[in-house]
Design a protein around this motif. Sequence first.
Motif, PDB file in Angstrom:
ATOM      1  N   PRO A 108       0.818  -1.225   0.000  1.00 23.79           N
ATOM      2  CA  PRO A 108       0.000   0.000   0.000  1.00 23.79           C
ATOM      3  C   PRO A 108       0.848   1.270   0.000  1.00 23.79           C
ATOM      4  CG  PRO A 108      -0.700  -1.506   1.763  1.00 23.79           C
ATOM      5  CD  PRO A 108       0.548  -2.071   1.169  1.00 23.79           C
ATOM      6  N   VAL A 109       2.048   1.202   0.586  1.00 27.74           N
ATOM      7  CA  VAL A 109       2.929   2.378   0.610  1.00 27.74           C
ATOM      8  C   VAL A 109       3.473   2.646  -0.795  1.00 27.74           C
ATOM      9  CG1 VAL A 109       4.935   3.457   1.703  1.00 27.74           C
ATOM     10  CG2 VAL A 109       3.516   1.846   3.008  1.00 27.74           C
ATOM     11  N   PHE A 113       2.791   6.208  -3.131  1.00 27.88           N
ATOM     12  CA  PHE A 113       3.826   7.033  -3.764  1.00 27.88           C
ATOM     13  C   PHE A 113       3.994   6.714  -5.251  1.00 27.88           C
ATOM     14  CE2 PHE A 113       4.735   7.489   0.702  1.00 27.88           C
ATOM     15  CZ  PHE A 113       5.158   8.799   0.816  1.00 27.88           C
ATOM     16  N   SER A 114       3.063   5.935  -5.808  1.00 30.66           N
ATOM     17  CA  SER A 114       3.109   5.545  -7.226  1.00 30.66           C
ATOM     18  C   SER A 114       4.458   4.952  -7.613  1.00 30.66           C
ATOM     19  CB  SER A 114       2.789   6.752  -8.132  1.00 30.66           C
ATOM     20  OG  SER A 114       1.468   7.160  -7.935  1.00 30.66           O
ATOM     21  N   VAL A 115       4.963   4.079  -6.760  1.00 29.54           N
ATOM     22  CA  VAL A 115       6.248   3.440  -7.013  1.00 29.54           C
ATOM     23  C   VAL A 115       6.015   2.077  -7.635  1.00 29.54           C
ATOM     24  CG1 VAL A 115       8.297   2.429  -5.932  1.00 29.54           C
ATOM     25  CG2 VAL A 115       7.420   4.637  -5.143  1.00 29.54           C
ATOM     26  N   GLU A 116       6.550   1.920  -8.839  1.00 30.29           N
ATOM     27  CA  GLU A 116       6.490   0.616  -9.487  1.00 30.29           C
ATOM     28  C   GLU A 116       7.655  -0.209  -8.945  1.00 30.29           C
ATOM     29  OE1 GLU A 116       7.462  -1.203 -13.823  1.00 30.29           O
ATOM     30  OE2 GLU A 116       6.492   0.760 -13.780  1.00 30.29           O
ATOM     31  N   HIS A 117       7.401  -1.447  -8.637  1.00 28.88           N
ATOM     32  CA  HIS A 117       8.469  -2.318  -8.131  1.00 28.88           C
ATOM     33  C   HIS A 117       8.204  -3.716  -8.639  1.00 28.88           C
ATOM     34  CE1 HIS A 117       5.081  -2.754  -5.510  1.00 28.88           C
ATOM     35  NE2 HIS A 117       5.566  -3.911  -5.099  1.00 28.88           N
ATOM     36  N   LYS A 118       9.131  -4.219  -9.426  1.00 30.51           N
ATOM     37  CA  LYS A 118       8.954  -5.584  -9.905  1.00 30.51           C
ATOM     38  C   LYS A 118      10.317  -6.201 -10.174  1.00 30.51           C
ATOM     39  CE  LYS A 118       8.277  -4.554 -14.817  1.00 30.51           C
ATOM     40  NZ  LYS A 118       8.072  -3.165 -15.097  1.00 30.51           N
ATOM     41  N   PHE A 130      15.418  -5.721  -8.935  1.00 28.80           N
ATOM     42  CA  PHE A 130      14.130  -5.049  -9.058  1.00 28.80           C
ATOM     43  C   PHE A 130      14.233  -3.777  -9.881  1.00 28.80           C
ATOM     44  CE2 PHE A 130      13.676  -7.596  -5.325  1.00 28.80           C
ATOM     45  CZ  PHE A 130      12.328  -7.887  -5.204  1.00 28.80           C
ATOM     46  N   ALA A 131      13.182  -3.533 -10.673  1.00 29.84           N
ATOM     47  CA  ALA A 131      12.962  -2.187 -11.196  1.00 29.84           C
ATOM     48  C   ALA A 131      12.162  -1.472 -10.118  1.00 29.84           C
ATOM     49  CB  ALA A 131      12.153  -2.232 -12.490  1.00 29.84           C
ATOM     50  N   HIS A 132      12.470  -0.220  -9.883  1.00 30.67           N
ATOM     51  CA  HIS A 132      11.742   0.510  -8.849  1.00 30.67           C
ATOM     52  C   HIS A 132      11.875   1.994  -9.107  1.00 30.67           C
ATOM     53  CE1 HIS A 132      15.615   1.428  -6.920  1.00 30.67           C
ATOM     54  NE2 HIS A 132      15.930   0.182  -7.215  1.00 30.67           N
TER      55      HIS A 132
END
Length: 168
Positions: A108-109, A113-118, A130-132
Amino acid sequence: SAGVPFPIKLGGPFTLTDQTGAPRTQADPEEQLQLLFFGYANCQAICSVALPLMADIVDIVAEADIALRPVMITVDPKRDTVDNIGPALARHHSEFVGLTGTLAELSPVYDLFSVEHKVVFEDPELGEVFAHGSHLYLLDGAGDVLTLIPPILSADRAAEIVAAYASR
């Protein structure tokens, strides 16, 4: 804080766990400005640029008597645990706060902050890579987003931006 609010809805209330095992919210306990980054303490890529940059910005604004807390929220809670996130970040700056939690607590955090993480790929030596998000978020003492600082700026230019918000 005075002035025009940040034009994009970013941020919000959260509670994660810091490197001492204590709960920590978006608000700084001493109401200091905060420089927030989403990354991982073991990252070999962009974080190795962003974390030293954050440390430099903190030191530059300190010369102008501006207290700025560097904070990193992990995108890799499997590797960035309460036990090891602190020492890894302390290599960059003694004031660093590292926040971690379960994926259920962190997701949810990331959304706030509209942070993409994969996971982009699996490195044989480093494990998951990770991309972040790469932006630095300048937060006020209450944890509200003041502005975004692109990591391509020099530490001096980023410090000027922080100082401008600090003087409001």
